[in-house]
Design an enzyme around this catalytic site. Structure first.
Site, short mmCIF file in Angstrom:
data_model
loop_
_atom_site.label_atom_id
_atom_site.label_comp_id
_atom_site.label_asym_id
_atom_site.label_seq_id
_atom_site.Cartn_x
_atom_site.Cartn_y
_atom_site.Cartn_z
N HIS A 40 0.84 -1.21 0.00
CA HIS A 40 0.00 0.00 0.00
C HIS A 40 0.87 1.25 0.00
O HIS A 40 2.05 1.19 0.34
CB HIS A 40 -0.90 0.02 1.25
CG HIS A 40 -0.09 0.01 2.51
ND1 HIS A 40 0.15 -1.14 3.23
CD2 HIS A 40 0.58 0.99 3.15
CE1 HIS A 40 0.93 -0.86 4.25
NE2 HIS A 40 1.21 0.44 4.24
N HIS B 226 5.67 6.26 -0.99
CA HIS B 226 6.45 5.04 -1.19
C HIS B 226 5.58 3.82 -0.90
O HIS B 226 4.56 3.94 -0.23
CB HIS B 226 7.65 5.01 -0.24
CG HIS B 226 7.25 4.90 1.19
ND1 HIS B 226 6.90 5.99 1.97
CD2 HIS B 226 7.08 3.81 2.00
CE1 HIS B 226 6.55 5.59 3.17
NE2 HIS B 226 6.64 4.27 3.22
O1 3AM Z 1 3.54 2.84 4.44
P1 3AM Z 1 4.46 2.00 5.23
O2 3AM Z 1 4.13 0.54 5.19
O3 3AM Z 1 5.90 2.30 4.99
O4 3AM Z 1 5.48 2.14 9.05
C1 3AM Z 1 4.07 2.18 9.05
C2 3AM Z 1 3.47 1.87 7.69
O5 3AM Z 1 4.27 2.51 6.73
C3 3AM Z 1 3.61 3.58 9.27
O6 3AM Z 1 2.29 3.59 8.80
C4 3AM Z 1 2.14 2.61 7.78
C5 3AM Z 1 0.99 1.70 8.07
O7 3AM Z 1 1.21 1.00 9.26
N1 3AM Z 1 3.70 3.97 10.66
C6 3AM Z 1 3.67 3.17 11.74
N2 3AM Z 1 3.79 3.89 12.86
C7 3AM Z 1 3.92 5.18 12.49
C8 3AM Z 1 4.07 6.41 13.17
N3 3AM Z 1 4.12 6.46 14.48
C9 3AM Z 1 3.86 5.23 11.07
N4 3AM Z 1 3.96 6.38 10.38
C10 3AM Z 1 4.12 7.50 11.10
N5 3AM Z 1 4.17 7.53 12.44
#
Ligand code: 3AM
Length: 213
Positions: free
Chosen positions: A50, A137
Site C-alpha cells: 500500500h 512510497h
Molecule cells: O507505508 P508504510 O508501510 O511504509 O510504518 C508504518 C506503515 O508505513 C507507518 O504507517 C504505515 C501503516 O502501518 N507507521 C507506523 N507507525 C507510524 C508512526 N508512528 C507510522 N507512520 C508515522 N508515524
C-alpha cells in the site's frame, strides 16, 4: 468494535502493479539470500502492499466514524489520477537501512493534493499534525533490529545495487480510483490489514464499514 484500532489511510495498487512489486521484491530477496542476508529483513506481504497517505495510530470509534465521513466527502472532491512505479530507495539512508521501498511516478501533483486533504481531515478530527514531509512510497521490506553493523553494511550495498539496476522498463501505470481506510493489527507474523472503508474518487459514493471483522 468500540476499542481504539490502529488505523491508517492509504492507496492500494491494482493486481498488475502488485505483481510487478512482487517481482522486484523477489529479486531483492534472492540477491540477499545468496549472501545469507535475507533473514535480517521482514518482508511485506503482497496482499498488503500500500501507499500510506496518513498513519493515524490508535483511533477510537468516534474518530473512525468522523474519518470515514470525511473520506467520503473528500473523495467527492478529488477525481481519479494516474500513478506509476518509480525508483527504489531506503529510509532513512544508506548507512542505516530501516525501510526498503519503491517510489512513485505519475501525477505527483494530484497525489500531493489528495494527501494534503487527508492530512487536513486528520487534523480536523483531532490528530496531531504530521511533522514529517510526505514521501510517497510502497514498503517492500524492513530491517530487523539488532543486525550486526557489518552485515547491515553488506546488505545496504546489495540493496543499493538492486535499487540502482533499472528494472525492465515498465509501461504500466494505473488509475487511482479509490482511497482506503485500513485497520492494521500487529501480530508476531507482521502487520495484518483489514479494509474498514473504500471511497471511490470523484463519485461521491464511499462505502464505509467500520464494523467488526
Ligand atoms: O507505508 P508504510 O508501510 O511504509 O510504518 C508504518 C506503515 O508505513 C507507518 O504507517 C504505515 C501503516 O502501518 N507507521 C507506523 N507507525 C507510524 C508512526 N508512528 C507510522 N507512520 C508515522 N508515524
Amino acid at each position: 468494535m468500540s476499542e481504539p484500532l490502529r488505523t491508517f489511510i492509504a492507496l492500494e495498487p491494482p493486481k498488475a502493479i502488485v505483481a510487478e512489486l512482487e517481482q522486484r521484491q523477489a529479486e531483492l530477496r534472492k540477491r540477499l539470500a545468496e549472501r545469507g542476508l535475507e533473514r535480517h529483513f521482514t518482508w511485506s506481504r503482497p496482499a498488503g502492499f500500500h501507499l500510506t497517505l496518513r498513519f493515524l495510530g490508535d483511533t477510537p470509534a468516534s474518530r473512525r466514524t468522523a474519518i470515514a465521513r470525511g473520506l467520503a466527502q473528500l473523495a467527492c472532491e478529488h477525481g481519479p489520477f494516474r500513478l506509476a512505479l518509480g525508483q527504489a530507495g531506503v529510509f532513512p539512508n544508506w548507512s542505516r537501512v530501516r525501510v526498503v521501498w519503491v517510489g512513485l511516478a505519475g501525477d505527483q501533483d494530484a497525489l500531493a493534493r489528495l494527501q494534503a486533504a487527508v492530512e487536513a481531515l486528520a487534523r480536523s478530527v483531532g490528530f496531531v499534525a504530521e511533522r514529517r514531509p510526505f514521501s510517497p512510497h510502497i514498503t517492500l521490506a524492513r530491517s530487523r533490529r539488532g543486525i550486526p553493523p557489518e552485515e547491515l553494511r553488506r546488505a545496504a550495498a546489495v540493496i543499493r545495487g538492486w535499487a540502482e539496476t533499472p528494472p525492465p522498463p515498465s509501461t504500466l501505470d494505473w488509475r487511482v480510483t479509490a482511497v482506503h481506510y485500513i485497520h492494521s493489527r500487529l501480530t508476531p507474523q507482521g502487520a495484518r490489514y483489514t479494509t474498514l472503508g473504500r471511497f471511490q474518487l470523484g463519485s461521491g459514493h464511499g462505502e464505509a464499514d467500520p464494523g467488526p471483522r
